[in-house]
Design a protein around this motif. Sequence first.
Motif, PDB file in Angstrom:
ATOM      1  N   VAL A   6      -1.948  27.533  24.841  1.00 44.43           N
ATOM      2  CA  VAL A   6      -0.863  28.509  24.862  1.00 44.43           C
ATOM      3  C   VAL A   6       0.000  28.329  23.616  1.00 44.43           C
ATOM      4  CG1 VAL A   6       1.207  29.283  26.078  1.00 44.43           C
ATOM      5  CG2 VAL A   6      -0.828  28.621  27.375  1.00 44.43           C
ATOM      6  N   ARG A   7       0.115  29.378  22.811  1.00 44.10           N
ATOM      7  CA  ARG A   7       1.019  29.419  21.667  1.00 44.10           C
ATOM      8  C   ARG A   7       2.343  30.011  22.156  1.00 44.10           C
ATOM      9  NH1 ARG A   7      -2.058  26.293  18.236  1.00 44.10           N
ATOM     10  NH2 ARG A   7      -4.219  27.054  18.247  1.00 44.10           N
ATOM     11  N   VAL A   8       3.394  29.232  22.070  1.00 46.31           N
ATOM     12  CA  VAL A   8       4.682  29.651  22.618  1.00 46.31           C
ATOM     13  C   VAL A   8       5.552  30.238  21.511  1.00 46.31           C
ATOM     14  CG1 VAL A   8       4.574  27.939  24.459  1.00 46.31           C
ATOM     15  CG2 VAL A   8       5.685  27.355  22.290  1.00 46.31           C
ATOM     16  N   PRO A   9       6.577  31.014  21.864  1.00 49.70           N
ATOM     17  CA  PRO A   9       7.496  31.546  20.852  1.00 49.70           C
ATOM     18  C   PRO A   9       8.160  30.425  20.048  1.00 49.70           C
ATOM     19  CG  PRO A   9       7.802  32.685  22.946  1.00 49.70           C
ATOM     20  CD  PRO A   9       6.881  31.538  23.213  1.00 49.70           C
ATOM     21  N   ASP A  10       8.504  30.730  18.794  1.00 45.71           N
ATOM     22  CA  ASP A  10       9.061  29.715  17.895  1.00 45.71           C
ATOM     23  C   ASP A  10      10.363  29.114  18.410  1.00 45.71           C
ATOM     24  OD1 ASP A  10       6.935  30.107  16.210  1.00 45.71           O
ATOM     25  OD2 ASP A  10       7.987  31.539  14.898  1.00 45.71           O
ATOM     26  N   ASP A  11      11.116  29.882  19.193  1.00 49.85           N
ATOM     27  CA  ASP A  11      12.408  29.375  19.667  1.00 49.85           C
ATOM     28  C   ASP A  11      12.298  28.540  20.947  1.00 49.85           C
ATOM     29  OD1 ASP A  11      11.775  31.406  21.394  1.00 49.85           O
ATOM     30  OD2 ASP A  11      13.664  32.494  21.207  1.00 49.85           O
ATOM     31  N   THR A  12      11.074  28.255  21.379  1.00 46.56           N
ATOM     32  CA  THR A  12      10.891  27.412  22.560  1.00 46.56           C
ATOM     33  C   THR A  12      11.146  25.951  22.198  1.00 46.56           C
ATOM     34  OG1 THR A  12       9.149  28.919  23.331  1.00 46.56           O
ATOM     35  CG2 THR A  12       9.291  26.758  24.399  1.00 46.56           C
ATOM     36  N   PRO A  13      12.078  25.274  22.875  1.00 47.00           N
ATOM     37  CA  PRO A  13      12.305  23.853  22.580  1.00 47.00           C
ATOM     38  C   PRO A  13      11.013  23.052  22.693  1.00 47.00           C
ATOM     39  CG  PRO A  13      14.034  24.689  24.005  1.00 47.00           C
ATOM     40  CD  PRO A  13      13.003  25.775  23.915  1.00 47.00           C
ATOM     41  N   ARG A  14      10.845  22.106  21.787  1.00 45.75           N
ATOM     42  CA  ARG A  14       9.573  21.395  21.692  1.00 45.75           C
ATOM     43  C   ARG A  14       9.182  20.715  22.992  1.00 45.75           C
ATOM     44  NH1 ARG A  14       7.791  16.980  17.027  1.00 45.75           N
ATOM     45  NH2 ARG A  14       5.722  16.532  17.890  1.00 45.75           N
ATOM     46  N   PHE A  15      10.156  20.158  23.684  1.00 42.18           N
ATOM     47  CA  PHE A  15       9.836  19.420  24.904  1.00 42.18           C
ATOM     48  C   PHE A  15      10.165  20.219  26.168  1.00 42.18           C
ATOM     49  CE2 PHE A  15      10.491  16.166  21.629  1.00 42.18           C
ATOM     50  CZ  PHE A  15       9.249  15.550  21.698  1.00 42.18           C
ATOM     51  N   GLN A  16      10.300  21.528  26.025  1.00 42.59           N
ATOM     52  CA  GLN A  16      10.500  22.393  27.180  1.00 42.59           C
ATOM     53  C   GLN A  16       9.239  22.392  28.051  1.00 42.59           C
ATOM     54  OE1 GLN A  16      12.984  24.702  28.431  1.00 42.59           O
ATOM     55  NE2 GLN A  16      11.484  24.753  30.090  1.00 42.59           N
ATOM     56  N   PRO A  17       9.354  22.044  29.329  1.00 41.42           N
ATOM     57  CA  PRO A  17       8.167  22.103  30.193  1.00 41.42           C
ATOM     58  C   PRO A  17       7.615  23.530  30.285  1.00 41.42           C
ATOM     59  CG  PRO A  17       9.899  20.819  31.226  1.00 41.42           C
ATOM     60  CD  PRO A  17      10.525  21.499  30.041  1.00 41.42           C
ATOM     61  N   VAL A  18       6.318  23.649  30.183  1.00 42.40           N
ATOM     62  CA  VAL A  18       5.624  24.929  30.279  1.00 42.40           C
ATOM     63  C   VAL A  18       4.540  24.788  31.346  1.00 42.40           C
ATOM     64  CG1 VAL A  18       4.178  26.609  29.072  1.00 42.40           C
ATOM     65  CG2 VAL A  18       6.123  25.554  27.883  1.00 42.40           C
ATOM     66  N   PHE A  19       4.363  25.837  32.140  1.00 43.36           N
ATOM     67  CA  PHE A  19       3.457  25.777  33.280  1.00 43.36           C
ATOM     68  C   PHE A  19       2.478  26.942  33.262  1.00 43.36           C
ATOM     69  CE2 PHE A  19       7.436  23.798  34.301  1.00 43.36           C
ATOM     70  CZ  PHE A  19       7.125  22.679  35.053  1.00 43.36           C
ATOM     71  N   LEU A  20       1.319  26.731  33.867  1.00 42.57           N
ATOM     72  CA  LEU A  20       0.390  27.817  34.177  1.00 42.57           C
ATOM     73  C   LEU A  20       0.493  28.142  35.659  1.00 42.57           C
ATOM     74  CD1 LEU A  20      -2.969  27.035  32.282  1.00 42.57           C
ATOM     75  CD2 LEU A  20      -1.051  28.473  31.565  1.00 42.57           C
ATOM     76  N   ALA A  21       0.401  29.414  35.983  1.00 43.89           N
ATOM     77  CA  ALA A  21       0.379  29.868  37.372  1.00 43.89           C
ATOM     78  C   ALA A  21      -0.714  30.910  37.489  1.00 43.89           C
ATOM     79  CB  ALA A  21       1.727  30.458  37.769  1.00 43.89           C
ATOM     80  N   GLY A  22      -1.635  30.686  38.414  1.00 46.62           N
ATOM     81  CA  GLY A  22      -2.738  31.628  38.501  1.00 46.62           C
ATOM     82  C   GLY A  22      -3.545  31.479  39.774  1.00 46.62           C
ATOM     83  N   ASP A  23      -4.745  32.046  39.744  1.00 51.01           N
ATOM     84  CA  ASP A  23      -5.615  32.072  40.919  1.00 51.01           C
ATOM     85  C   ASP A  23      -6.140  30.676  41.249  1.00 51.01           C
ATOM     86  OD1 ASP A  23      -5.509  34.888  41.269  1.00 51.01           O
ATOM     87  OD2 ASP A  23      -6.981  35.153  39.664  1.00 51.01           O
ATOM     88  N   GLY A  24      -6.153  30.343  42.525  1.00 55.92           N
ATOM     89  CA  GLY A  24      -6.792  29.127  42.997  1.00 55.92           C
ATOM     90  C   GLY A  24      -5.905  27.902  42.960  1.00 55.92           C
ATOM     91  N   PRO A  25      -6.286  26.874  43.706  1.00 57.28           N
ATOM     92  CA  PRO A  25      -5.448  25.673  43.820  1.00 57.28           C
ATOM     93  C   PRO A  25      -5.284  24.925  42.502  1.00 57.28           C
ATOM     94  CG  PRO A  25      -7.579  25.360  44.916  1.00 57.28           C
ATOM     95  CD  PRO A  25      -7.478  26.812  44.591  1.00 57.28           C
ATOM     96  N   LEU A  26      -6.289  24.919  41.633  1.00 57.47           N
ATOM     97  CA  LEU A  26      -6.157  24.192  40.368  1.00 57.47           C
ATOM     98  C   LEU A  26      -5.160  24.860  39.428  1.00 57.47           C
ATOM     99  CD1 LEU A  26      -9.832  23.049  39.636  1.00 57.47           C
ATOM    100  CD2 LEU A  26      -7.918  21.715  40.547  1.00 57.47           C
TER     101      LEU A  26
END
Length: 357
Positions: A6-26
């Motif tokens: 995932v390429r995040v926007p430039d203004d995203t703090p470097r250590f900002q937690p980022v998550f995936l949310a999607g189909d299935g338990p994994l």
Amino acid sequence: MFEFVVRVPDDTPRFQPVFLAGDGPLLGNWSADRVRMDNWDDGTRYLRLDLPRGTRGRFLVTLGRWRTAEADGRGREAVPHEFEVGGDGYAEVRVAEWGRRSLHYHHEFDSRFVPLTRTVSVWLPPGYDLDPRRRFPVLYMHDGQNLFDPETAFAGNPWWADEVAERVIRQGRAEPAIIVGVGNTSDRLREYGPRRCDRDRNVDLSRDYGRFLVEEVKPFVDLCYRTLPGPEHTGVAGSSMGGLISLHLCKWFPGVFGRCAALSPSVWWDDEYFIQTLDVWPHWTKTCRVWLDMGTREGASDAGMAAALNRTRRLATHLDRAGADFRYEEVEGGAHNEAAWGLRFDRVLSYLFPPDR
């Protein structure tokens, strides 16, 4: 191993937690804060999962809440990304911006029926931004300041109604529905507590509050948002005194509200006025789908908790005898607070707005 990049926007703090949310338990079954990604040195986020070959699915990227999920660059909902596992491979996506405008606040909402202004908050479900021709059912909820935001919720603990609804809808467990939170005022008990004709009716604003919802709030929402306005698509819900007035509103306005959720309703009010008069005009129960519940720990003493359960059980018995379309739940360990109501709100939505109804 399959890799998500995932390429995040430039203004995203470097250590900002980022998550995936999607189909299935994994991928967390569409929970916004369950699957955290790792960081590369350049700030790019990545995640490796052991997914079986042939696995297909969808996902979105969040900052831990659906309100801060990726958007399309114009503040609107992003289309979920699709992937298919074909051996060792990867899916790479770029986030345009964080945060879609799913909540709309209408402050100082005035009325000719009730004296005090309030905030009306409107949450738009997944799919609203993606299909401009589609219309949606609506759930009107009392104590609206407690639904979405810690800043306005009682004791800083909201239901997180928008987070719950987004997850349940994306899981396919509930039909997408608009949620309208109608804030309370210092007249809360007068607006939510109907009284018998011979008891202090001069301080009873409940019927005026009903007209406020039916003749002012609902027409405004139907005009400004893409709604399905009929009673079969319109619900009303609340907890405690909000649950009590929800039941009365469905009885008074069966041509407006066809779905009702009464969580921990205060049916003790005015010597059990609602229970005692339920059989006087039972016709609304034939056209209204009702969720009714009570936690097993609602009360200041063992006797109070037992009395609360007993009253709600008696109400459920009345609904059953009337042939109502209803569900009654006793929530083990459930207390009388916003956190407890939010924890079962997913089941409320799935029952009132089932995906195949």
